[in-house]
Design an enzyme around this catalytic site. Sequence first.
Site, PDB file in Angstrom:
ATOM      1  N   HIS A  40       9.505   0.021 -10.398  1.00 51.20           N
ATOM      2  CA  HIS A  40       8.159   0.823 -10.715  1.00 51.20           C
ATOM      3  C   HIS A  40       8.453   2.425 -10.787  1.00 51.20           C
ATOM      4  O   HIS A  40       9.581   2.817 -10.025  1.00 51.20           O
ATOM      5  CB  HIS A  40       7.343   0.814  -9.483  1.00 51.20           C
ATOM      6  CG  HIS A  40       6.034   1.173  -9.213  1.00 51.20           C
ATOM      7  ND1 HIS A  40       5.883   2.711  -9.166  1.00 51.20           N
ATOM      8  CD2 HIS A  40       4.748   0.776  -9.505  1.00 51.20           C
ATOM      9  CE1 HIS A  40       4.491   2.615  -9.140  1.00 51.20           C
ATOM     10  NE2 HIS A  40       3.753   1.427  -9.673  1.00 51.20           N
ATOM     11  N   ASP A  77      11.942  -0.905  -2.033  1.00 45.51           N
ATOM     12  CA  ASP A  77      10.726  -0.876  -2.505  1.00 45.51           C
ATOM     13  C   ASP A  77       9.886  -2.186  -1.956  1.00 45.51           C
ATOM     14  O   ASP A  77      10.064  -2.931  -2.759  1.00 45.51           O
ATOM     15  CB  ASP A  77      10.459  -0.273  -3.792  1.00 45.51           C
ATOM     16  CG  ASP A  77       8.970  -0.405  -4.319  1.00 45.51           C
ATOM     17  OD1 ASP A  77       8.121  -0.629  -3.506  1.00 45.51           O
ATOM     18  OD2 ASP A  77       8.779   0.021  -5.343  1.00 45.51           O
ATOM     19  N   GLN A 129       5.357  -4.542  -3.002  1.00 46.19           N
ATOM     20  CA  GLN A 129       4.660  -6.174  -3.437  1.00 46.19           C
ATOM     21  C   GLN A 129       5.292  -7.224  -2.619  1.00 46.19           C
ATOM     22  O   GLN A 129       4.857  -8.315  -2.746  1.00 46.19           O
ATOM     23  CB  GLN A 129       5.049  -6.305  -4.868  1.00 46.19           C
ATOM     24  CG  GLN A 129       4.355  -5.113  -5.856  1.00 46.19           C
ATOM     25  CD  GLN A 129       2.929  -5.388  -5.903  1.00 46.19           C
ATOM     26  OE1 GLN A 129       2.326  -6.140  -5.607  1.00 46.19           O
ATOM     27  NE2 GLN A 129       2.377  -4.264  -6.710  1.00 46.19           N
ATOM     28  N   LYS A 150      -2.401  -2.083  -0.034  1.00 48.72           N
ATOM     29  CA  LYS A 150      -1.974  -3.643  -1.058  1.00 48.72           C
ATOM     30  C   LYS A 150      -1.812  -4.762   0.139  1.00 48.72           C
ATOM     31  O   LYS A 150      -1.377  -5.802  -0.346  1.00 48.72           O
ATOM     32  CB  LYS A 150      -0.504  -3.368  -1.793  1.00 48.72           C
ATOM     33  CG  LYS A 150      -0.633  -2.509  -2.869  1.00 48.72           C
ATOM     34  CD  LYS A 150       0.622  -2.296  -3.459  1.00 48.72           C
ATOM     35  CE  LYS A 150       0.905  -1.132  -4.452  1.00 48.72           C
ATOM     36  NZ  LYS A 150       0.251  -1.153  -5.594  1.00 48.72           N
ATOM     37  N   CYS A 199       3.293   1.047 -14.644  1.00 44.22           N
ATOM     38  CA  CYS A 199       4.260   1.880 -14.324  1.00 44.22           C
ATOM     39  C   CYS A 199       5.530   1.565 -14.101  1.00 44.22           C
ATOM     40  O   CYS A 199       6.591   1.539 -13.235  1.00 44.22           O
ATOM     41  CB  CYS A 199       3.795   2.423 -12.757  1.00 44.22           C
ATOM     42  SG  CYS A 199       2.503   3.306 -12.492  1.00 44.22           S
TER      43      CYS A 199
HETATM   44  N1  PMP Z   1       6.358  -0.175  -5.990  1.00 47.41           N
HETATM   45  C1  PMP Z   1       5.783  -0.991  -6.566  1.00 47.41           C
HETATM   46  C2  PMP Z   1       6.603  -2.190  -6.758  1.00 47.41           C
HETATM   47  C3  PMP Z   1       4.125  -1.277  -6.766  1.00 47.41           C
HETATM   48  O1  PMP Z   1       3.796  -2.140  -7.219  1.00 47.41           O
HETATM   49  C4  PMP Z   1       3.427  -0.061  -6.616  1.00 47.41           C
HETATM   50  C5  PMP Z   1       2.247   0.104  -6.780  1.00 47.41           C
HETATM   51  N2  PMP Z   1       1.623  -0.473  -8.090  1.00 47.41           N
HETATM   52  C6  PMP Z   1       4.476   1.085  -5.647  1.00 47.41           C
HETATM   53  C7  PMP Z   1       5.832   1.147  -5.635  1.00 47.41           C
HETATM   54  C8  PMP Z   1       3.748   2.464  -5.618  1.00 47.41           C
HETATM   55  O2  PMP Z   1       2.757   2.301  -4.724  1.00 47.41           O
HETATM   56  P1  PMP Z   1       1.652   3.446  -4.210  1.00 47.41           P
HETATM   57  O3  PMP Z   1       0.900   3.672  -5.387  1.00 47.41           O
HETATM   58  O4  PMP Z   1       0.548   2.860  -3.180  1.00 47.41           O
HETATM   59  O5  PMP Z   1       2.513   4.567  -3.507  1.00 47.41           O
END
Ligand code: PMP
Length: 417
Positions: free
Chosen positions: A122, A199, A202, A225, A362
């Site tokens: 991401h 990270d 998910q 999430k 993203c």
């Molecule tokens: N890493 C992953 C794999 C994600 O799916 C997301 C959210 N789409 C994020 C990081 C970032 O999360 P946040 O916008 O809550 O910081």
Amino acid sequence: MFDVDKIRGDFPLLSQSPQGRRLVYLDNAATTQKPAVVIEAIGRFYETCNANVHRGAYALAEAATEAYERARRRVARFLHAPGPEGIIFTRNATEAINLVAYSWGLSQLKPGDEILLTEMEHHSNLVPWHLVAARTGARIRAVPLREDYELDLEAFYRLLSARTRLVALVHVSNVLGTINPVREFVQAAHDLGALVLVDGAQAVPHMPVDVQELGVDFYAFSGHKICGPTGIGVLYGRPELLEAMPPFLGGGDMINEVWVDRSTYAELPHKFEAGTPHLAGAVGLEVALDYVEGIGLDRIGAWSRRLADRAARELSSIPGVRVYRPREGSGVVSFTLAGVHAHDLATVLDAEGVAIRAGHHCAQPLMRRLGLQATARASFYLYNTEEEVEALLEAVRKAARLFAPLVERAIRSPVQG
Ligand code: PMP
């Protein structure tokens, strides 16, 4: 038995028709809905417990401080961290990763050092490293993706070297649903003296995570999430590493002593929490973790996977649909309809009340690797039902009929859009 009807009853938004329309909510990888217990806990905090923490010498401030620190202990138990001092509250996973990049990265990286990422990250686990690499002269490398949507482990072992200072990878891909073998990455990285940041945005909503068993150095996730509120996230760091790292943000609450021209810093975890934190958010997160663990993360993960597996299987049988998913993925299904932009597909689905995400999610390097500009993505969670999978399939079939000339032309041409 997984009682999804009962679970749905816990979520006020799902029992209404927001905007007076049917809602089949399949955008859980973006954010999840909140159970009433979380919404109520946030209200109750403001009604009964609101004061600033770590400051006031009065009973209400002590109660607020205790509520906030209890939430931290709850997160530590949730991640199986050795203790609460390694749990830093942030705004979200993005800020947690930035904390490591700016604090550890800026102070440790030198020209010639390497940061090893992957092609399925991401942007929140890419851009912070770009910023830090530009300022330190460190070099970024990336583990490539294989045709089966798994990371290329052989390439990982080739790319990993004594120059690698950090391996930063996603636990579960938000686009493909790939579940990465974090322990294997950690063992190999540690053998060469590199640290590992994961990270987990998910992952934690779908599986129990034990940071000590995984052996990770840093682990990041977002509350929103996993049925928690927005604006609260977590960085777990091995306490001895956090201890040695300089603060990320400066201000109130993170200091020991301050003079006009210098300061000393508080102990962990407060050193990394400048300013008034999101107290109600931490309390809401604690209740969200109680809620999902009360049902069981293994069971939640199995349910989401079962729905995603069925969606993937049946979507693949619609002419022109292509699914991008490994053999064993999480509750996420990315797909395209040949000749049709993912945004147009999502618009047709929205007209049917089916909420999915469309775009690059993203993850532009991953899209580029797949030769795509965008995918549609349905992501499932504990309150989704078999009927909602059918609603998705029906809506995609309708879109395929609506765009039939485009789909047929694209199927005949060799290029998939
Ligand atoms: N890493 C992953 C794999 C994600 O799916 C997301 C959210 N789409 C994020 C990081 C970032 O999360 P946040 O916008 O809550 O910081």
